[in-house]
Write an enzyme that holds these catalytic residues in place. Sequence first.
Site, PDB file in Angstrom:
ATOM      1  N   GLU A 207       6.043   2.078  -4.441  1.00  0.00           N
ATOM      2  CA  GLU A 207       5.124   2.415  -5.544  1.00  0.00           C
ATOM      3  C   GLU A 207       5.900   3.335  -6.480  1.00  0.00           C
ATOM      4  O   GLU A 207       6.033   4.527  -6.211  1.00  0.00           O
ATOM      5  CB  GLU A 207       3.871   3.115  -4.992  1.00  0.00           C
ATOM      6  N   CYS A 241       1.352   8.680 -12.716  1.00  0.00           N
ATOM      7  CA  CYS A 241       2.277   7.531 -12.786  1.00  0.00           C
ATOM      8  C   CYS A 241       1.768   6.441 -13.715  1.00  0.00           C
ATOM      9  O   CYS A 241       2.553   5.730 -14.316  1.00  0.00           O
ATOM     10  CB  CYS A 241       2.520   6.966 -11.389  1.00  0.00           C
TER      11      CYS A 241
END
Length: 454
Positions: A207, A241
């Site tokens: 990720e 993010c």
Amino acid sequence: MQNLIQAQRTFFNTNATKDIKFRKQQLQKLFDVLKENEQLMFDAIYTDFKKSSFDTFTTELALVYSDIKEAIKKVDDWSRIKNKRTNMLNFPAKSYVIPEPLGVSLVIGAWNYPYQLSFAPAVSAIVAGCTVVLKPSEIPENTSKVMAKIINDNFAPEFFKVVEGGVEATTELLKQQFDKIFFTGSTTVGRIVYQAAAKHLTPVTLELGGKSPAFITANANLKIAAKRLVWSKFLNAGQTCIAPDYLIVHKSIKDEFLNLLKTEIENSHFDPDNKNYVQIVNRKNTERLVKLIDSKKVVFGGDYNLEERIISPTILDNITFEDKIMEEEIFGPILPIIYYDDLDAIVAKVKQLPKPLSCYVFTKSKSAKNKILNEISFGGGCINEAVMHLSNPNFGFGGVGDSGMGSYHGEEGFKAFSHYKSILDKPTWIEPNLKYYPQTSLKLKLIKLFFGLK
Ligand code: NAD
């Protein structure tokens, strides 16, 4: 570390985690111990970077709690054996797929949402029946300590253990053989993790990050776009993010949209004087961000305090892809705006860049929306919204290319920590002789027929 992993492997081999009741009990226990220790977690994260308990609950713990509840509710269904159709060639037989836990897993977390990014993958691992070694980010040191305390005081180390530490500890962990590695962090470290995993052929979920664009076309609802973009960009001081990294705005709405953005920031609680205005996580990142502020391009904000690790919401105008701010993921409260004239040309340009984790489109135009959705590869995103796709538990979440591989949350998380064994289960009362000698033209004809070929 070797002893810990060996202990987890021995425990895994007892088959205890294959029991669905055990998984539900452990998930419920996790839910309960997190609830009991909520205040400790709120205090730790406030000490680390002044994140309020409201923000910590809504952007971190609520997601973890909802993942746990969903996992307890659905684990019976996710883990059941799934029947598949048997093809003619194998008739008669039963065909089915057995989900099995991969085994001993390593979860490495990032610092920006430390609780969510550590516990949500751990929930996926537990519901799938894996054991977990969790290595939270060392950067917010109080949250790391609290996570170690909560887990290590309440769970058996052979099942779930938090190991604290930085690069050295992680490097040591990565030398060990795991059955699954789940990493959240930067693309650079993602490459290191992937290489370490390759040595043992360990499957990975990565990720990662990247520069997520937000397109604002001329006919968008500009007021709503400004409101939603300001919230999603400056939440957590831009240390998200999936935050919109930069805006791509049609040049015909330049002044109007810029004014709306400024008004939205002024009316928001993203104010450095607010005691809940989130700090940059450390001095090093604050200095990195300050260097990205080109004073000639600042049209809003631009103030900072290195000691306090505070940067005010900042807008940089008239940015080009050649500017320094476009060279790396910003990960802070600085919003660059690029103006475009021709959608085809700007989409062609974005397609040349590394694949982003997210992409957002603010428009009323179906053709603009479809063009961007069909042509640009990215992890996930929203139309006329930003960031909120993460909060839909029915979606898997993950990147593509430079922004990562694999996904999690809900059933996608279960799959990330599972292997699906395909089983062809044949009876013995009949033995069709098609595959055996002698090889005749009639047999070949039948085989072709069973394969659907002429
Ligand atoms: P990072 O890559 O610096 O660190 C992540 C983890 O890796 C930490 O636990 C750290 O201890 C460890 N680590 C750091 N250097 C290492 C090395 N050389 N060898 C082995 N391990 C090492 O990332 P970060 O600064 O914690 O987080 C920011 C990045 O994470 C941003 O790029 C952001 O976009 C990304 N991110 C992605 C997601 C997502 O879900 N895709 C979520 C949050 C953050």
